[in-house]
Scaffold this motif. Structure first.
Motif, mmCIF file in Angstrom:
data_model
loop_
_atom_site.group_PDB
_atom_site.id
_atom_site.type_symbol
_atom_site.label_atom_id
_atom_site.label_comp_id
_atom_site.label_asym_id
_atom_site.label_seq_id
_atom_site.Cartn_x
_atom_site.Cartn_y
_atom_site.Cartn_z
ATOM 1 N N MET A 1 0.814 -1.195 0.000
ATOM 2 C CA MET A 1 0.000 0.000 0.000
ATOM 3 C C MET A 1 0.859 1.261 0.000
ATOM 4 S SD MET A 1 -3.021 -0.688 -0.328
ATOM 5 C CE MET A 1 -3.949 -2.144 -0.395
ATOM 6 N N SER A 2 2.059 1.153 0.597
ATOM 7 C CA SER A 2 2.934 2.329 0.600
ATOM 8 C C SER A 2 3.395 2.675 -0.816
ATOM 9 C CB SER A 2 4.128 2.107 1.523
ATOM 10 O OG SER A 2 4.888 1.008 1.101
ATOM 11 N N LEU A 3 3.597 1.663 -1.664
ATOM 12 C CA LEU A 3 3.965 1.946 -3.056
ATOM 13 C C LEU A 3 2.810 2.611 -3.804
ATOM 14 C CD1 LEU A 3 5.983 -1.269 -3.977
ATOM 15 C CD2 LEU A 3 6.876 1.017 -3.561
ATOM 16 N N LEU A 4 1.589 2.213 -3.484
ATOM 17 C CA LEU A 4 0.427 2.882 -4.092
ATOM 18 C C LEU A 4 0.332 4.333 -3.642
ATOM 19 C CD1 LEU A 4 -2.482 0.264 -3.977
ATOM 20 C CD2 LEU A 4 -1.129 0.994 -5.935
ATOM 21 N N CYS A 5 0.596 4.571 -2.373
ATOM 22 C CA CYS A 5 0.567 5.950 -1.861
ATOM 23 C C CYS A 5 1.653 6.793 -2.513
ATOM 24 C CB CYS A 5 0.718 5.954 -0.343
ATOM 25 S SG CYS A 5 -0.724 5.330 0.516
ATOM 26 N N PHE A 6 2.826 6.213 -2.699
ATOM 27 C CA PHE A 6 3.902 6.937 -3.377
ATOM 28 C C PHE A 6 3.495 7.265 -4.810
ATOM 29 C CE2 PHE A 6 7.592 6.792 -6.207
ATOM 30 C CZ PHE A 6 8.259 7.906 -5.758
ATOM 31 N N ASP A 7 2.881 6.299 -5.506
ATOM 32 C CA ASP A 7 2.448 6.516 -6.876
ATOM 33 C C ASP A 7 1.406 7.633 -6.940
ATOM 34 O OD1 ASP A 7 2.564 5.374 -9.698
ATOM 35 O OD2 ASP A 7 0.405 5.330 -9.289
ATOM 36 N N LEU A 8 0.478 7.624 -6.000
ATOM 37 C CA LEU A 8 -0.525 8.682 -5.933
ATOM 38 C C LEU A 8 0.128 10.037 -5.671
ATOM 39 C CD1 LEU A 8 -3.525 9.474 -5.919
ATOM 40 C CD2 LEU A 8 -3.558 8.941 -3.484
ATOM 41 N N PHE A 9 1.122 10.063 -4.800
ATOM 42 C CA PHE A 9 1.842 11.301 -4.517
ATOM 43 C C PHE A 9 2.529 11.840 -5.773
ATOM 44 C CE2 PHE A 9 6.021 13.156 -3.568
ATOM 45 C CZ PHE A 9 5.617 14.324 -2.930
ATOM 46 N N VAL A 10 3.204 10.971 -6.521
ATOM 47 C CA VAL A 10 3.900 11.421 -7.734
ATOM 48 C C VAL A 10 2.886 11.911 -8.764
ATOM 49 C CG1 VAL A 10 5.372 10.701 -9.657
ATOM 50 C CG2 VAL A 10 5.904 9.958 -7.343
ATOM 51 N N ASN A 11 1.767 11.194 -8.909
ATOM 52 C CA ASN A 11 0.754 11.651 -9.860
ATOM 53 C C ASN A 11 0.163 12.993 -9.451
ATOM 54 O OD1 ASN A 11 0.990 9.517 -11.620
ATOM 55 N ND2 ASN A 11 -0.704 8.371 -10.751
ATOM 56 N N SER A 12 0.077 13.238 -8.158
ATOM 57 C CA SER A 12 -0.508 14.494 -7.681
ATOM 58 C C SER A 12 0.474 15.651 -7.710
ATOM 59 C CB SER A 12 -1.008 14.327 -6.247
ATOM 60 O OG SER A 12 -1.955 13.315 -6.173
ATOM 61 N N CYS A 13 1.715 15.398 -7.373
ATOM 62 C CA CYS A 13 2.678 16.486 -7.173
ATOM 63 C C CYS A 13 3.860 16.477 -8.142
ATOM 64 C CB CYS A 13 3.214 16.431 -5.751
ATOM 65 S SG CYS A 13 1.927 16.508 -4.502
ATOM 66 N N GLY A 14 3.896 15.541 -9.059
ATOM 67 C CA GLY A 14 5.036 15.433 -9.969
ATOM 68 C C GLY A 14 5.228 16.642 -10.870
ATOM 69 N N GLU A 15 4.139 17.297 -11.206
ATOM 70 C CA GLU A 15 4.225 18.470 -12.076
ATOM 71 C C GLU A 15 4.766 19.707 -11.353
ATOM 72 O OE1 GLU A 15 3.597 18.907 -15.471
ATOM 73 O OE2 GLU A 15 3.722 16.734 -15.348
ATOM 74 N N LEU A 16 4.779 19.686 -10.044
ATOM 75 C CA LEU A 16 5.260 20.843 -9.293
ATOM 76 C C LEU A 16 6.774 21.027 -9.405
ATOM 77 C CD1 LEU A 16 3.090 20.499 -6.072
ATOM 78 C CD2 LEU A 16 2.717 22.000 -8.038
ATOM 79 N N ILE A 17 7.486 19.975 -9.737
ATOM 80 C CA ILE A 17 8.946 20.099 -9.852
ATOM 81 C C ILE A 17 9.408 20.048 -11.307
ATOM 82 C CG2 ILE A 17 9.404 19.176 -7.556
ATOM 83 C CD1 ILE A 17 10.158 16.532 -8.918
#
Length: 158
Positions: A1-17
């Motif tokens: 589940m932690s890998l899913l949370c990381f994936d969700l984080f990157v999909n949500s915030c990846g464009e910010l960097i």
């Protein structure tokens, strides 16, 4: 589940960097590796079931086909989107570049991600069913049906 949370984080915030392409590239690489690891983890969980060990692989594939196909599709969309984004933006970090094809791929990727999260979580919960890890009447019934179908097909061939 932690890998899913990381994936969700990157999909949500990846464009910010996006202004730091090397950091974004590393984040995308780790995201793609985490999707691949999630697929490997689910396959290992399937291989550890009693159903797999007695040779009823088709039952597992039928039951979890949606997740397996969606995982491969999502990984393909992710790698394609990440390569396209990095190719367009590597030297143009200050300009807003969104082609029509990139927008379509972005929407397909995000839609596949929602389905991927849902099916992965559902599969993880289904794999917690004790009937998959021990001999049970449900499994005996399936095994008898499969054996009967096999003998029926063999008698028709002769």
């Amino acid at each position: 589940m932690s890998l899913l949370c990381f994936d969700l984080f990157v999909n949500s915030c990846g464009e910010l960097i996006r202004y730091e392409p090397a950091n974004q590239l590393m984040l995308f690489i780790v995201q793609d590796i985490s999707i691949l690891l999630n697929l490997i983890i689910i396959l290992l969980m399937l291989f550890n079931t009693y159903v797999f060990q007695v040779g009823l692989v088709s039952v597992l594939l039928e039951r979890f086909r949606a997740l397996l196909m969606l995982s491969v599709l999502y990984l393909t969309f992710s790698i394609t989107l990440h390569c396209w984004l990095m190719n367009l933006r590597w030297f143009n970090t200050n300009t807003y570049i969104w082609t029509d094809g990139l927008q379509v791929l972005f929407m397909l990727h995000r839609t596949a991600s929602v389905l991927y999260y849902y099916f992965y979580k559902r599969t993880a919960e289904c794999l917690g069913d004790p009937r998959l890890y021990e001999d049970s009447p449900w499994l005996q019934d399936i095994f008898t049906r499969v054996r009967h179908q096999g003998s029926f097909l063999n008698s028709q061939q002769h």
